[in-house]
Design an enzyme around this catalytic site. Structure first.
Site, PDB file in Angstrom:
ATOM      1  N   GLY A 138       0.705  -1.224  -0.017  1.00  0.00           N
ATOM      2  CA  GLY A 138      -0.168   0.055   0.155  1.00  0.00           C
ATOM      3  C   GLY A 138       0.890   1.277   0.044  1.00  0.00           C
TER       4      GLY A 138
ATOM      5  N   MET B 148      -4.084  -7.210  -6.688  1.00  0.00           N
ATOM      6  CA  MET B 148      -3.599  -8.406  -7.363  1.00  0.00           C
ATOM      7  C   MET B 148      -4.561  -9.424  -8.062  1.00  0.00           C
ATOM      8  SD  MET B 148      -0.202  -7.930  -7.503  1.00  0.00           S
ATOM      9  CE  MET B 148       0.076  -9.405  -8.295  1.00  0.00           C
TER      10      MET B 148
ATOM     11  N   LEU C  87      -9.896  -8.128 -12.424  1.00  0.00           N
ATOM     12  CA  LEU C  87     -11.535  -7.932 -12.413  1.00  0.00           C
ATOM     13  C   LEU C  87     -12.346  -8.508 -13.517  1.00  0.00           C
ATOM     14  CD1 LEU C  87     -10.947  -4.129 -11.127  1.00  0.00           C
ATOM     15  CD2 LEU C  87     -12.004  -6.117  -9.828  1.00  0.00           C
TER      16      LEU C  87
ATOM     17  N   HIS D 121       0.994   0.330 -13.263  1.00  0.00           N
ATOM     18  CA  HIS D 121       1.645  -0.929 -13.642  1.00  0.00           C
ATOM     19  C   HIS D 121       3.069  -0.729 -13.994  1.00  0.00           C
ATOM     20  CE1 HIS D 121       2.248  -4.975 -15.594  1.00  0.00           C
ATOM     21  NE2 HIS D 121       2.991  -4.441 -16.416  1.00  0.00           N
TER      22      HIS D 121
HETATM   23  C1  GRF Z   1       3.319  -1.332  -7.383  1.00  0.00           C
HETATM   24  O1  GRF Z   1       4.755  -1.289  -7.806  1.00  0.00           O
HETATM   25  C2  GRF Z   1       2.515  -1.209  -8.920  1.00  0.00           C
HETATM   26  O2  GRF Z   1       3.445  -0.805  -9.923  1.00  0.00           O
HETATM   27  C3  GRF Z   1       2.298  -2.753  -8.804  1.00  0.00           C
HETATM   28  O3  GRF Z   1       2.122  -3.309  -7.631  1.00  0.00           O
HETATM   29  C4  GRF Z   1       3.069  -2.471  -6.558  1.00  0.00           C
HETATM   30  C5  GRF Z   1       2.235  -2.169  -5.320  1.00  0.00           C
HETATM   31  O4  GRF Z   1       2.943  -1.784  -4.446  1.00  0.00           O
HETATM   32  N1  GRF Z   1       0.973  -2.839  -9.728  1.00  0.00           N
HETATM   33  P1  GRF Z   1       2.183  -1.001  -3.216  1.00  0.00           P
HETATM   34  O5  GRF Z   1       1.440  -1.863  -2.664  1.00  0.00           O
HETATM   35  O6  GRF Z   1       1.628   0.306  -3.496  1.00  0.00           O
HETATM   36  O7  GRF Z   1       3.362  -0.512  -2.430  1.00  0.00           O
END
Ligand code: GRF
Length: 187
Positions: free
Chosen positions: A14, A88, A91, A107
């Protein structure tokens, strides 16, 4: 300004959520975070919901159940924008259609390169010199919606996945804020 109402979907650390919360506390930022949804009850990011007293919902059911409950919550709280930040779960088309043009994702790659998982490792192994992150709208195809903004970083000679991820994340925080402003036609 009348702020739009946003929800952030998370599954993990997060840190993007934390950054968006910080930006949203600025009077001139176009959104407030009115809801946080996690599909993972152990997600570290839930801490930020508690710290900033933002309503949160943990929904760790099957995908159909998850979406049913999420749609209800999102409608109840009149959410205008859904920000996926390290979320993760993929959807369903049905969910995406319900919030057409209102879901964005971050992403870790310069899309359309390296859709899907393990992007850092794939780019290093390929010998790429440039890498980065992309904020894009979510459509029915994975990591394929309209691009809002990309931010670049260089891949060093002896790059590691961990170091590259750290470098990219710093850019992610900026990219997400710029993208949200852009969505609402602000610079
Ligand atoms: C991010 O690096 C994003 O690119 C990917 O997942 C990671 C999440 O990191 N989709 P966080 O949970 O915001 O620290």
């Amino acid at each position: 300004m009348v702020k739009k109402r946003a929800c952030v979907f998370i599954s993990g650390a997060g840190t993007n959520l934390k950054s968006i919360i910080n930006y949203s506390r600025d009077y001139n930022f176009p959104i407030n975070i009115n809801l946080i949804i996690s599909n993972n009850k152990s997600a570290k990011g839930i801490y930020f919901a508690k710290k900033f007293s933002i309503p949160h919902k943990i929904i760790n059911q099957t995908r159909d159940q998850f979406e049913k409950i999420a749609i209800k919550e999102l409608r109840n709280r009149k959410i205008d924008l859904i920000c996926l930040a390290g979320f993760m779960k993929v959807l369903t088309k049905n969910f995406i259609r319900n919030f057409n043009g209102k879901i964005v994702n971050i992403h870790p790659s310069l899309l359309p390169k390296y859709k899907g998982l393990n992007t850092y490792k794939r780019a290093i192994e390929k010998g790429d010199k440039l890498f980065g992150c992309t904020v894009h709208y979510v459509n029915e195809k994975l990591d394929s919606g309209k691009i809002i903004i990309k931010k670049r970083v260089h891949i060093a000679n002896a790059e590691t996945v961990e170091k590259l991820k750290k470098k990219v994340q710093v850019e992610e925080y900026k990219a997400y804020a710029i993208a949200i402003r852009k969505i609402y036609n602000l610079n």
